[in-house]
Design a protein around this motif. Structure first.
Motif, PDB file in Angstrom:
ATOM      1  N   ARG A  40       0.960  -1.177   0.084  1.00 37.81           N
ATOM      2  CA  ARG A  40       0.064   0.077   0.128  1.00 37.81           C
ATOM      3  C   ARG A  40       1.056   1.137  -0.057  1.00 37.81           C
ATOM      4  O   ARG A  40       0.632   2.011  -0.664  1.00 37.81           O
ATOM      5  N   ASP A  41       1.781   1.223   0.761  1.00 39.85           N
ATOM      6  CA  ASP A  41       3.002   2.447   0.910  1.00 39.85           C
ATOM      7  C   ASP A  41       3.444   2.680  -0.485  1.00 39.85           C
ATOM      8  O   ASP A  41       3.491   3.779  -0.749  1.00 39.85           O
ATOM      9  N   PHE A  42       4.069   1.665  -1.169  1.00 42.50           N
ATOM     10  CA  PHE A  42       4.324   1.843  -2.410  1.00 42.50           C
ATOM     11  C   PHE A  42       3.552   2.480  -3.350  1.00 42.50           C
ATOM     12  O   PHE A  42       3.833   3.448  -4.491  1.00 42.50           O
ATOM     13  N   ALA A  43       2.477   1.844  -3.394  1.00 40.33           N
ATOM     14  CA  ALA A  43       1.311   2.400  -4.406  1.00 40.33           C
ATOM     15  C   ALA A  43       1.034   3.879  -4.136  1.00 40.33           C
ATOM     16  O   ALA A  43       1.095   4.507  -5.102  1.00 40.33           O
ATOM     17  N   LEU A  44       0.722   3.948  -2.705  1.00 41.24           N
ATOM     18  CA  LEU A  44       0.434   5.444  -2.416  1.00 41.24           C
ATOM     19  C   LEU A  44       1.589   6.554  -2.873  1.00 41.24           C
ATOM     20  O   LEU A  44       1.400   7.677  -3.265  1.00 41.24           O
ATOM     21  N   ALA A  45       2.837   6.062  -2.812  1.00 36.94           N
ATOM     22  CA  ALA A  45       3.774   6.730  -3.009  1.00 36.94           C
ATOM     23  C   ALA A  45       4.324   7.240  -4.610  1.00 36.94           C
ATOM     24  O   ALA A  45       4.653   8.194  -5.070  1.00 36.94           O
ATOM     25  N   ASN A  46       3.921   6.076  -5.313  1.00 31.48           N
ATOM     26  CA  ASN A  46       4.206   6.176  -6.686  1.00 31.48           C
ATOM     27  C   ASN A  46       2.910   6.324  -7.771  1.00 31.48           C
ATOM     28  O   ASN A  46       3.378   6.592  -8.934  1.00 31.48           O
ATOM     29  N   ASN A  47       1.864   6.374  -7.349  1.00 31.46           N
ATOM     30  CA  ASN A  47       0.471   6.604  -8.282  1.00 31.46           C
ATOM     31  C   ASN A  47       0.749   7.809  -8.734  1.00 31.46           C
ATOM     32  O   ASN A  47       0.761   9.057  -8.002  1.00 31.46           O
ATOM     33  N   LYS A  48       0.614   8.160  -9.737  1.00 29.88           N
ATOM     34  CA  LYS A  48       0.632   9.494 -10.600  1.00 29.88           C
ATOM     35  C   LYS A  48      -0.378  10.192 -10.432  1.00 29.88           C
ATOM     36  O   LYS A  48      -0.568  11.518 -10.347  1.00 29.88           O
ATOM     37  N   ASN A  49      -1.637   9.315 -10.364  1.00 30.76           N
ATOM     38  CA  ASN A  49      -2.868  10.144 -10.258  1.00 30.76           C
ATOM     39  C   ASN A  49      -3.043  10.813  -8.797  1.00 30.76           C
ATOM     40  O   ASN A  49      -3.717  11.949  -8.485  1.00 30.76           O
ATOM     41  N   LEU A  50      -2.542  10.267  -7.810  1.00 31.39           N
ATOM     42  CA  LEU A  50      -2.516  10.765  -6.600  1.00 31.39           C
ATOM     43  C   LEU A  50      -1.436  11.865  -6.360  1.00 31.39           C
ATOM     44  O   LEU A  50      -1.755  13.012  -5.748  1.00 31.39           O
ATOM     45  N   ARG A  51      -0.372  11.995  -7.123  1.00 32.55           N
ATOM     46  CA  ARG A  51       0.635  12.940  -7.568  1.00 32.55           C
ATOM     47  C   ARG A  51      -0.047  14.179  -7.973  1.00 32.55           C
ATOM     48  O   ARG A  51      -0.002  15.343  -7.315  1.00 32.55           O
ATOM     49  N   ARG A  52      -0.900  13.832  -9.038  1.00 33.44           N
ATOM     50  CA  ARG A  52      -1.727  15.179  -9.686  1.00 33.44           C
ATOM     51  C   ARG A  52      -2.580  15.587  -8.722  1.00 33.44           C
ATOM     52  O   ARG A  52      -2.885  17.001  -8.637  1.00 33.44           O
ATOM     53  N   GLY A  53      -3.509  14.619  -8.005  1.00 26.06           N
ATOM     54  CA  GLY A  53      -4.468  15.050  -6.871  1.00 26.06           C
ATOM     55  C   GLY A  53      -3.463  16.058  -5.854  1.00 26.06           C
ATOM     56  O   GLY A  53      -4.230  17.004  -5.373  1.00 26.06           O
ATOM     57  N   ALA A  54      -2.613  15.658  -5.426  1.00 26.49           N
ATOM     58  CA  ALA A  54      -1.595  16.657  -4.509  1.00 26.49           C
ATOM     59  C   ALA A  54      -1.460  17.740  -5.024  1.00 26.49           C
ATOM     60  O   ALA A  54      -1.610  19.087  -4.281  1.00 26.49           O
ATOM     61  N   GLU A  55      -1.082  18.080  -6.490  1.00 24.74           N
ATOM     62  CA  GLU A  55      -0.720  19.150  -6.983  1.00 24.74           C
ATOM     63  C   GLU A  55      -2.234  20.137  -7.216  1.00 24.74           C
ATOM     64  O   GLU A  55      -2.146  21.187  -6.807  1.00 24.74           O
ATOM     65  N   GLN A  56      -3.412  19.156  -7.209  1.00 27.70           N
ATOM     66  CA  GLN A  56      -4.686  20.053  -7.316  1.00 27.70           C
ATOM     67  C   GLN A  56      -4.843  20.677  -5.843  1.00 27.70           C
ATOM     68  O   GLN A  56      -5.463  21.497  -5.883  1.00 27.70           O
ATOM     69  N   VAL A  57      -4.649  19.997  -4.897  1.00 26.10           N
ATOM     70  CA  VAL A  57      -4.746  20.398  -3.517  1.00 26.10           C
ATOM     71  C   VAL A  57      -4.010  21.699  -3.396  1.00 26.10           C
ATOM     72  O   VAL A  57      -4.507  22.645  -2.815  1.00 26.10           O
ATOM     73  N   LYS A  58      -2.539  21.966  -3.792  1.00 25.79           N
ATOM     74  CA  LYS A  58      -1.892  22.598  -3.653  1.00 25.79           C
ATOM     75  C   LYS A  58      -2.473  24.024  -4.509  1.00 25.79           C
ATOM     76  O   LYS A  58      -2.393  25.161  -3.980  1.00 25.79           O
ATOM     77  N   ALA A  59      -2.879  23.767  -5.638  1.00 32.34           N
ATOM     78  CA  ALA A  59      -3.450  24.694  -6.604  1.00 32.34           C
ATOM     79  C   ALA A  59      -4.637  25.375  -5.863  1.00 32.34           C
ATOM     80  O   ALA A  59      -4.906  26.511  -5.894  1.00 32.34           O
ATOM     81  N   ALA A  60      -5.423  24.652  -5.256  1.00 32.85           N
ATOM     82  CA  ALA A  60      -6.759  24.897  -4.585  1.00 32.85           C
ATOM     83  C   ALA A  60      -6.276  26.063  -3.304  1.00 32.85           C
ATOM     84  O   ALA A  60      -6.961  26.954  -3.113  1.00 32.85           O
ATOM     85  N   GLY A  61      -5.254  25.677  -2.642  1.00 38.22           N
ATOM     86  CA  GLY A  61      -4.661  26.339  -1.608  1.00 38.22           C
ATOM     87  C   GLY A  61      -4.376  27.732  -2.061  1.00 38.22           C
ATOM     88  O   GLY A  61      -4.568  28.865  -1.547  1.00 38.22           O
ATOM     89  N   TYR A  62      -3.565  27.706  -3.311  1.00 39.32           N
ATOM     90  CA  TYR A  62      -3.222  29.127  -3.870  1.00 39.32           C
ATOM     91  C   TYR A  62      -4.266  29.810  -4.152  1.00 39.32           C
ATOM     92  O   TYR A  62      -4.248  31.034  -4.123  1.00 39.32           O
ATOM     93  N   GLN A  63      -5.377  29.231  -4.646  1.00 37.18           N
ATOM     94  CA  GLN A  63      -6.610  29.912  -5.052  1.00 37.18           C
ATOM     95  C   GLN A  63      -7.264  30.562  -4.034  1.00 37.18           C
ATOM     96  O   GLN A  63      -7.901  31.584  -4.185  1.00 37.18           O
TER      97      GLN A  63
END
Length: 491
Positions: A40-63
């Motif tokens: 599970r840890d490997f998948a959560l760390a390497n999944n590109k969709n989750l990385r994209r979601g993390a960037e979207q969270v950052k973008a929402a914070g900037y907005q």
């Protein structure tokens, strides 16, 4: 030299594959034992969709920070340069201005005009009196060089009342950030569910590989015993051929299981973000004990309100309703007056404060700007009504989702209970199948059982063990699914 190169090449060939590494940097040593938590840890760390979601969270914070800045005064600078072809002249020609003198008798100022020495009357030329003295003002005195003009202004704008638009936009961005986080959590649980399914698939196929190997060994032993009996004349070649055909079929099935296990490992590695050719084993591959998972073992009645609070998809819909409510407030603000405080410092070169001198000079100014919408043919009101209708539609979708989640939880609970009962039943059948095979082997040795009877017992034994493996894995898969629908997965 060739021997050295051969030795070095052999060393590199042995060492380099020992550490499998993914393009994302995740690695696992060959032969490592991975637990479900590690996968599970490997998948959560390497999944590109989750990385994209993390960037979207950052973008929402900037907005959100951008929306908060609307509360504060904005300071802007504007400047420019202009070239003019001609100079500016206040007069078209030289000017002669009459001069007044103070008259003591009349206690006032009056023009001194030329008088007729004979009559003492003022002389007029072309209907106008002729002054005795004039002030000479040449045309060049009021000519200004404005060929090159530099200008600029620093403005400050402080919103005072914008119809509630700024407050609504801040709430929208706050909800949007929570929505991005909720969607990221939901995506993380989907990844965990996929990892668990792939993990238990590998465990299932590994158990079936062992079962297939045991079945091949049983048939191989039976084939050997039948061949001895054929030599002794107590069995026929038909019996030998029947057993051999069954043995060949079992060996083919064993090959299929091995290939399926290899592909399942590759699928698990891909989900975990590891190279598909990574060499690893799973901690539960050789586990013999059966432990009922926590979600299924918990007999506490399900509180649906707690389920609603934990479900990320439902949380996303609730945030969507709030966002649409604030969009309606934004639309309503277009029908309300807007008031802002405006201050500025403007300057230019040449400046108008010192007779167009070629140096910078300026002034401060402050004021207020009020905008009141009066008539827009119902455009703003219809925009507000459309936002309210969208809010109502989102509320209906939220209510529908609650009903579907209720049904989903009930179905998952029933399926989990059925999986436990099926597993218990296969455990009982497993013991019977083992006893049946033991009796068939004894009967065959005593000559009271035929080869067909033994193979039937072996087939029943294989089926019972295979069903038990499927039932055990199904219990874990149902537990994962139940945890997912309850919103307790990976808590």
């Amino acid at each position: 030299m060739r021997l050295r190169l051969t030795v070095v090449s052999a060393i590199f060939a042995a060492v380099l594959p020992a550490m499998a590494q993914s393009p994302d940097g995740a690695s696992v040593a060959d032969g490592s034992v991975l637990t479900l938590a590690q996968c599970r840890d490997f998948a959560l760390a390497n999944n590109k969709n989750l990385r994209r979601g993390a960037e979207q969270v950052k973008a929402a914070g900037y907005q959100k920070d951008e929306a908060f800045a609307a509360y504060l005064p904005s300071i802007d600078f504007a400047g420019g340069y202009m070239y003019n072809q001609k100079e500016i002249s206040m007069f078209g020609s030289d000017q002669f201005l009459p001069v007044k003198t103070f008259n003591l008798e009349k206690q006032g100022y009056e023009f001194n005009v030329v008088k007729n020495p004979m009559t003492g009357e003022p002389i007029q030329v072309n209907g106008q009196f002729v002054p005795e003295q004039v002030a000479y003002l040449p045309k060049e005195a009021l000519e200004y060089d404005l060929h090159n003009v530099f200008f600029g202004a620093v403005t400050l704008t402080q919103p005072i009342f914008m119809g509630g638009k700024i407050v609504a936009m801040n709430k929208i961005t706050h909800y949007a950030e929570d929505l991005a986080k909720s969607q990221l959590n939901g995506a993380s649980k989907d990844v965990i569910y996929a990892v668990d399914a792939a993990y238990w698939q590998v465990v299932s196929l590994k158990a079936k590989q062992k079962l297939a190997e045991s079945y091949v060994n049983l048939l191989d032993t039976l084939s050997h015993n039948v061949s001895l009996m054929v030599k002794e004349g107590v069995a026929t070649h038909s019996d030998q051929l029947t057993v051999d055909v069954k043995l060949n079929s079992a060996q083919v099935d064993l090959t299929k299981v091995k290939n399926g296990l290899t592909l399942s490992r590759m699928a698990l590695a891909q989900v975990c973000g590891l190279p598909i050719h990574s060499d690893f084993t799973l901690a539960d591959e050789d586990a013999e004990s059966i432990v009922t998972p926590a979600a299924i073992a918990d007999d506490t009645p399900i509180d649906m309100q707690q389920v609603y609070d934990r479900r990320d998809d439902l949380r996303s819909l609730e945030l969507g309703v709030k966002i649409y409510e604030q969009k309606a407030n934004v639309a309503r603000s277009s029908m309300m007056p807007n008031l802002a405080l405006v201050g500025a410092y403007s300057f230019s070169n040449p400046n108008i404060f010192d007779g167009f001198k070629k140096k910078f000079n300026g002034q401060f100014s402050i004021g207020a700007m009020l905008t009141i919408p009066i008539w827009h043919w119902g455009g703003n009101y219809n925009k507000y009504r459309a936002a309210k209708a969208q809010t109502a539609a989102m509320r209906m979708e939220l209510e529908n989702a609650r009903e579907l989640i209720d049904l989903q939880v009930r179905q998952a609970s029933y399926k989990a209970a059925e999986a436990v009962k099926t597993r218990d039943m296969t455990e009982t059948n497993l013991a019977k199948a083992d006893e049946n095979l033991r009796c068939a082997d004894l009967g065959f040795r005593d000559g009271v059982m035929t080869v067909d009877n033994v193979m039937e017992a072996q087939t029943a034994w294989l089926k019972a063990h295979s069903e038990n493996i499927d039932a055990r894995i199904d219990v874990y898969l149902c537990d994962v699914y139940l945890s997912k629908v309850l919103g307790t997965l990976h808590q």
